[in-house]
Design a protein around this motif. Sequence first.
Motif, short mmCIF file in Angstrom:
data_model
loop_
_atom_site.label_atom_id
_atom_site.label_comp_id
_atom_site.label_asym_id
_atom_site.label_seq_id
_atom_site.Cartn_x
_atom_site.Cartn_y
_atom_site.Cartn_z
N ASP A 187 0.82 -1.20 0.00
CA ASP A 187 0.00 0.00 0.00
C ASP A 187 0.85 1.26 0.00
OD1 ASP A 187 -2.43 1.20 -0.23
OD2 ASP A 187 -2.99 1.01 1.87
N PHE A 188 0.35 2.27 -0.70
CA PHE A 188 1.05 3.54 -0.86
C PHE A 188 0.02 4.66 -0.82
CE2 PHE A 188 0.06 1.60 -4.93
CZ PHE A 188 -0.65 2.60 -5.59
N PRO A 189 0.43 5.89 -0.54
CA PRO A 189 -0.53 7.00 -0.48
C PRO A 189 -0.93 7.46 -1.88
CG PRO A 189 1.67 7.80 -0.06
CD PRO A 189 1.78 6.30 -0.17
N GLY A 190 -2.03 8.16 -1.94
CA GLY A 190 -2.49 8.71 -3.22
C GLY A 190 -3.48 7.80 -3.92
N ARG A 191 -3.91 8.22 -5.11
CA ARG A 191 -4.93 7.51 -5.87
C ARG A 191 -4.35 6.55 -6.89
NH1 ARG A 191 -7.40 10.49 -9.17
NH2 ARG A 191 -9.19 9.10 -9.41
N CYS A 192 -3.10 6.73 -7.27
CA CYS A 192 -2.51 5.84 -8.26
C CYS A 192 -0.99 5.86 -8.11
CB CYS A 192 -2.90 6.27 -9.68
SG CYS A 192 -2.44 7.97 -10.10
N GLY A 193 -0.34 4.83 -8.62
CA GLY A 193 1.11 4.74 -8.55
C GLY A 193 1.58 3.40 -9.09
N TYR A 196 6.27 1.29 -6.54
CA TYR A 196 7.66 1.25 -6.09
C TYR A 196 7.94 2.20 -4.92
CZ TYR A 196 8.34 -1.69 -10.09
OH TYR A 196 8.23 -2.74 -10.98
N ASP A 197 6.93 2.92 -4.48
CA ASP A 197 7.03 3.73 -3.26
C ASP A 197 6.09 3.19 -2.19
OD1 ASP A 197 9.05 5.44 -3.93
OD2 ASP A 197 7.75 7.00 -4.75
N GLY A 198 5.93 1.89 -2.14
CA GLY A 198 5.09 1.28 -1.14
C GLY A 198 5.64 1.47 0.26
N VAL A 199 4.74 1.51 1.25
CA VAL A 199 5.17 1.73 2.62
C VAL A 199 4.57 0.70 3.60
CG1 VAL A 199 5.65 4.19 2.38
CG2 VAL A 199 3.33 3.45 2.93
N ASN A 200 3.50 0.05 3.23
CA ASN A 200 2.90 -1.00 4.07
C ASN A 200 3.15 -2.34 3.38
OD1 ASN A 200 0.56 1.47 4.41
ND2 ASN A 200 1.45 0.58 6.26
N LEU A 201 4.27 -2.96 3.69
CA LEU A 201 4.74 -4.09 2.90
C LEU A 201 3.88 -5.34 3.03
CD1 LEU A 201 8.63 -3.90 3.08
CD2 LEU A 201 7.01 -2.69 1.62
#
Length: 296
Positions: A173-179, A182-187
């Motif tokens: 999981d990563f912040p924002g609406r799309c991505g 590769y900047d995930g923070v909740n592994l």
Amino acid sequence: MMIRSCDSVSPAPPMFAPRRRLPIGAEVQENGHVHFRVWAPQAGGVSVRIGCDPNLDDAAEFPLEAERGGYHAGEVELARTGMHYRFVLPTGEFPDPASRFQPDGPHGASRIIEPEFAWTDGGWPGVSADGQVIYEMHIGTFTREGTWVSAEALLPSLADLGITLLEVMPVADFPGRCGWGYDGVNLFAPTHLYGQPDDFRRFVDRAHALGLGVILDVVYNHLGPDGNHLSEFCPRYFSERYHSDWGEALNFDGADAAPVREFFIANAAYWIREFHLDGLRLDATQQIFDSSDCHI
């Protein structure tokens, strides 16, 4: 404050030693209670706030017991699958570093997940490294809807095309609406943007039924800059000896590296065990710094 129960609460059976799949996180026990465990060696005390409401407006707080090695753990009788929680540290409240689901993204509360699933792939033989026709898939852009459910519906067409192995781009999981992931923070938490964790499991189960293997792209060289709360639990998740191309490097060989190594090894095993994935593709291994005798 009394917590309101989302489910009927049956009388508690005798206490027993917790049975855990992972070394950290929230795990439902055989008696229906939930056992919490987190590594926070510099915190004088840790508690967990639990409630049915995603905003924890109805939450009650329960202290955890300090264990050796900087861990804090405890079983909460009133906690149940589907409830939401945060860990309370001296510096504030934060989601679980090993959360299995973040329904409101990395800054929201964690949800207690029961990973049991009615798998039908018991006869799946797995995949070999040779002779694969690999299709790299980004769930968010593979279909107009950008969900596991919509991607699952198109799996037969990939099988008919001759694809044998799906490589799913990162889903932490990563912040924002799309991505791109590769900047995930909740592994440990498949991003809420694509659906529920069981939707991911159903996607893999259907792929196996069609003869398609599934591997997952994982990022173990850095974490994204937004929504990464690991330093609140312990700054030594990160290394002062190295600097990656994307910011702070992870601490795989310095002081207190053992719990960090355990975290990432458990994450790799988690994707295989709880989602029946056939393997992992590790991103940018040249940026995984480790000078110890046994490289991570």
